[in-house]
Design a protein around this motif. Structure first.
Motif, PDB file in Angstrom:
ATOM      1  N   UNK A 343       0.819  -1.210   0.000  1.00  0.00           N
ATOM      2  CA  UNK A 343       0.000   0.000   0.000  1.00  0.00           C
ATOM      3  C   UNK A 343       0.850   1.256   0.000  1.00  0.00           C
ATOM      4  N   UNK A 344       1.968   1.213   0.743  1.00  0.00           N
ATOM      5  CA  UNK A 344       2.869   2.367   0.765  1.00  0.00           C
ATOM      6  C   UNK A 344       3.432   2.606  -0.626  1.00  0.00           C
ATOM      7  N   UNK A 345       3.791   1.518  -1.319  1.00  0.00           N
ATOM      8  CA  UNK A 345       4.350   1.656  -2.666  1.00  0.00           C
ATOM      9  C   UNK A 345       3.331   2.295  -3.600  1.00  0.00           C
ATOM     10  N   UNK A 346       2.063   1.927  -3.464  1.00  0.00           N
ATOM     11  CA  UNK A 346       1.040   2.547  -4.317  1.00  0.00           C
ATOM     12  C   UNK A 346       0.879   4.033  -4.006  1.00  0.00           C
ATOM     13  N   UNK A 347       1.008   4.386  -2.731  1.00  0.00           N
ATOM     14  CA  UNK A 347       0.952   5.794  -2.368  1.00  0.00           C
ATOM     15  C   UNK A 347       2.134   6.556  -2.967  1.00  0.00           C
ATOM     16  N   UNK A 348       3.315   5.954  -2.901  1.00  0.00           N
ATOM     17  CA  UNK A 348       4.482   6.573  -3.518  1.00  0.00           C
ATOM     18  C   UNK A 348       4.277   6.715  -5.017  1.00  0.00           C
ATOM     19  N   UNK A 349       3.632   5.732  -5.608  1.00  0.00           N
ATOM     20  CA  UNK A 349       3.339   5.779  -7.040  1.00  0.00           C
ATOM     21  C   UNK A 349       2.502   7.008  -7.370  1.00  0.00           C
ATOM     22  N   UNK A 350       1.497   7.274  -6.543  1.00  0.00           N
ATOM     23  CA  UNK A 350       0.655   8.457  -6.745  1.00  0.00           C
ATOM     24  C   UNK A 350       1.465   9.735  -6.544  1.00  0.00           C
ATOM     25  N   UNK A 351       2.223   9.795  -5.449  1.00  0.00           N
ATOM     26  CA  UNK A 351       2.926  11.026  -5.112  1.00  0.00           C
ATOM     27  C   UNK A 351       4.062  11.341  -6.075  1.00  0.00           C
ATOM     28  N   UNK A 352       4.811  10.313  -6.479  1.00  0.00           N
ATOM     29  CA  UNK A 352       5.948  10.542  -7.355  1.00  0.00           C
ATOM     30  C   UNK A 352       5.513  10.816  -8.786  1.00  0.00           C
ATOM     31  N   UNK A 353       4.373  10.255  -9.177  1.00  0.00           N
ATOM     32  CA  UNK A 353       3.913  10.451 -10.549  1.00  0.00           C
ATOM     33  C   UNK A 353       3.031  11.656 -10.725  1.00  0.00           C
ATOM     34  N   UNK A 354       2.544  12.217  -9.616  1.00  0.00           N
ATOM     35  CA  UNK A 354       1.591  13.316  -9.709  1.00  0.00           C
ATOM     36  C   UNK A 354       1.831  14.292  -8.563  1.00  0.00           C
ATOM     37  N   UNK A 355       2.291  15.481  -8.829  1.00  0.00           N
ATOM     38  CA  UNK A 355       2.512  16.454  -7.754  1.00  0.00           C
ATOM     39  C   UNK A 355       1.218  16.764  -7.020  1.00  0.00           C
ATOM     40  N   UNK A 356       1.207  16.525  -5.700  1.00  0.00           N
ATOM     41  CA  UNK A 356      -0.004  16.741  -4.912  1.00  0.00           C
ATOM     42  C   UNK A 356      -0.084  18.180  -4.451  1.00  0.00           C
ATOM     43  N   UNK A 357      -1.294  18.655  -4.304  1.00  0.00           N
ATOM     44  CA  UNK A 357      -1.492  20.028  -3.885  1.00  0.00           C
ATOM     45  C   UNK A 357      -1.227  20.213  -2.397  1.00  0.00           C
ATOM     46  N   UNK A 358      -1.114  21.461  -1.985  1.00  0.00           N
ATOM     47  CA  UNK A 358      -0.895  21.771  -0.580  1.00  0.00           C
ATOM     48  C   UNK A 358      -2.082  21.272   0.235  1.00  0.00           C
ATOM     49  N   UNK A 359      -1.799  20.561   1.308  1.00  0.00           N
ATOM     50  CA  UNK A 359      -2.860  20.022   2.149  1.00  0.00           C
ATOM     51  C   UNK A 359      -3.310  18.640   1.753  1.00  0.00           C
ATOM     52  N   UNK A 360      -2.877  18.128   0.600  1.00  0.00           N
ATOM     53  CA  UNK A 360      -3.219  16.766   0.208  1.00  0.00           C
ATOM     54  C   UNK A 360      -2.602  15.791   1.191  1.00  0.00           C
ATOM     55  N   UNK A 361      -3.363  14.786   1.584  1.00  0.00           N
ATOM     56  CA  UNK A 361      -2.892  13.854   2.605  1.00  0.00           C
ATOM     57  C   UNK A 361      -3.129  12.424   2.153  1.00  0.00           C
ATOM     58  N   UNK A 390       4.417  12.427   4.552  1.00  0.00           N
ATOM     59  CA  UNK A 390       3.540  12.496   5.717  1.00  0.00           C
ATOM     60  C   UNK A 390       2.363  11.544   5.655  1.00  0.00           C
ATOM     61  N   UNK A 391       2.608  10.305   5.199  1.00  0.00           N
ATOM     62  CA  UNK A 391       1.534   9.310   5.175  1.00  0.00           C
ATOM     63  C   UNK A 391       1.050   9.053   6.600  1.00  0.00           C
ATOM     64  N   UNK A 392      -0.269   9.065   6.790  1.00  0.00           N
ATOM     65  CA  UNK A 392      -0.858   8.927   8.117  1.00  0.00           C
ATOM     66  C   UNK A 392      -1.553   7.568   8.252  1.00  0.00           C
ATOM     67  N   UNK A 393      -1.624   7.104   9.482  1.00  0.00           N
ATOM     68  CA  UNK A 393      -2.282   5.836   9.801  1.00  0.00           C
ATOM     69  C   UNK A 393      -3.664   6.127  10.380  1.00  0.00           C
ATOM     70  N   UNK A 394      -4.693   5.543   9.765  1.00  0.00           N
ATOM     71  CA  UNK A 394      -6.075   5.697  10.223  1.00  0.00           C
ATOM     72  C   UNK A 394      -6.582   4.328  10.659  1.00  0.00           C
ATOM     73  N   UNK A 395      -6.728   4.084  11.964  1.00  0.00           N
ATOM     74  CA  UNK A 395      -7.178   2.765  12.435  1.00  0.00           C
ATOM     75  C   UNK A 395      -8.663   2.532  12.173  1.00  0.00           C
TER      76      UNK A 395
END
Length: 425
Positions: A343-361, A390-395
């Motif tokens: 799941x972390x790798x998929x998040x990195x895939x999103x972040x590295x391939x697409x610049x996220x806006x300010x406040x995107x989490x 700043x990937x966050x954990x949501x239980x």
């Protein structure tokens, strides 16, 4: 002498119907398809780090460990795939950690296969690295190349080789690229002869060979002897009976899948209530949920501002988009029972391939008892970029207890941010 075609067909049909076989439990598994993109992206990171001289000289904590770990944690067929890449100090193999030239040759193999689209080009790339003779770097690399070209490369491990030999009467051995090439050619012939029952994706024929090689099925007799045929048919019937026990395991997996999709549904409803447009992973949109489908009320096309290649992120479990700016406001990966780091790798895939806006989490949503595992994965050296993202954990418990109050009284991302946590390094 290979098994007669009229007996291999019934074996394939029985195997496809077996809930405990690799066809149903792995080949048709949604997570398998979901991991293709992230594994390919991870291999791109490996190539980039080697070419930049940033890869280092150890396997543990490297970008290669992350990718191979994602592969090894897939069900059954790739279990133990990481063994070939573990550094064995007494033997000093595989020699891609301490030998910079060999490391770069390994990088070129991955790069050349990523950039080509024909079997001839893949074979040529394999021949080039085989000619170098890198100690300890053998056909296990095919398990990486499979995720780049699933229609051209056959996975390779002990059980697959054993199954191939039993099915074809061959004597292919482990550890050598020429032996792998022989297996690949034979597997392609079997696959072509039974294309209607198998797939263009060579993972299917590899799964069949794996189940035969691991002893789940006996191969069809390579004779027309009636007694041998009857004995083999009886064995198929025995496996059919034993497979009934596998239904319990399958039911448990369905329960896990149900929980996963329930979390997606909760995030969908919460996102809509908080005023966001919501995207549900494209392979989950049609799944049943709350008397309808998960995709009900959600976007039918991912057209987010700043996302250069929506195709690369369309399998993220849930994405919230700002209705005015069309920017990604939040992305969620639900990790009920699968590998946290996938799941972390998929998040990195999103972040590295697409610049996220300010406040995107970015959020990892997981059961409460997996908090320690989430923290452990986020602190891996290979995920240094995670600290920046700043990937966050949501239980689960926070969503379960507070989602209705969040939806009723909250606005924007604030209630979700308050319910989640940033696991500091």
């Amino acid at each position: 002498m290979s098994a007669p075609a009229d007996t291999l067909g019934p074996l394939i049909e029985r195997w496809k119907a077996d809930p405990g076989g690799t066809y149903r439990s792995w080949f048709l598994w949604d997570e398998r398809l979901k991991n293709f993109r992230s594994i390919r992206r991870g291999l791109t990171v490996v190539v980039r780090e080697i070419d930049a001289g940033m890869f280092g000289n150890v396997y543990r904590g490297s970008s290669l460990e992350v990718v191979v770990g994602s592969i090894a944690e897939q069900r059954q067929i790739f279990k133990g795939a990481d063994h070939a890449f573990l550094w064995k100090p007494k033997l000093r193999i595989p020699d891609i950690y301490e030998n910079a030239d060999n490391q770069r040759a390994f990088s070129r193999l991955l790069h050349d296969c990523e950039c080509c689209d024909t079997a001839e080009a893949v074979i040529e790339a394999i021949r080039r690295i085989d000619a170098i003779g890198i100690k300890g770097l053998g056909p296990a690399v095919a398990n990486l190349l499979y995720f780049i070209h699933p229609t051209l490369v056959v996975p390779f491990n002990t059980a697959i080789v054993k199954g191939y030999n039993v099915l074809t009467g061959s004597n292919v051995k482990l550890g050598r690229w020429d032996q792998y090439m022989a297996l690949r050619e034979g597997a392609l012939r079997m696959n072509a002869a039974h294309r209607g029952l198998l797939s263009n994706d060579l993972g299917a024929i590899a799964g069949l060979m794996f189940d035969v090689g691991s002893g789940r099925y006996l191969a069809p007799p390579r004779t027309d002897d009636a007694a041998a045929q009857a004995s083999w048919a009886a064995d198929l019937a025995r496996v059919r009976e034993e497979s009934a026990a596998s239904e319990k395991l399958r039911a448990a997996q369905q329960d896990a899948d149900t929980t996963h999709h329930e979390m997606q549904g909760w995030l969908r409803d919460l996102g809509l209530a908080l005023g966001f447009d919501v995207w549900i992973a494209s392979n989950d949109r049609s799944r049943a949920y709350a008397g309808g489908q998960l995709g009900d009320g959600c976007l039918t096309a991912l057209m987010a501002e700043g996302v250069a290649a929506a195709e690369s992120v369309r399998l993220i479990d849930v994405i919230w988009l700002d209705r005015q700016t069309r920017r990604v406001a939040a992305a969620f990966e639900v990790e009920h029972s699968t590998s946290i780091h996938s799941g972390i790798v998929r998040m990195l895939d999103l972040a590295l391939g697409s610049p996220l806006g300010e406040g995107s989490t970015l959020f990892l949503v997981a059961p409460d008892e997996r908090r320690g595992e989430v923290a452990q994965q986020l602190h891996r050296p290979a995920f240094m970029r995670v600290a920046e993202l700043g990937i966050r954990y949501l239980p689960y418990s926070e969503l379960r207890q507070h989602r209705h109050a969040m939806a009723r009284f909250g606005s924007g991302l604030r209630p979700v941010l308050e319910a989640s946590m940033l696991l500091a390094r």
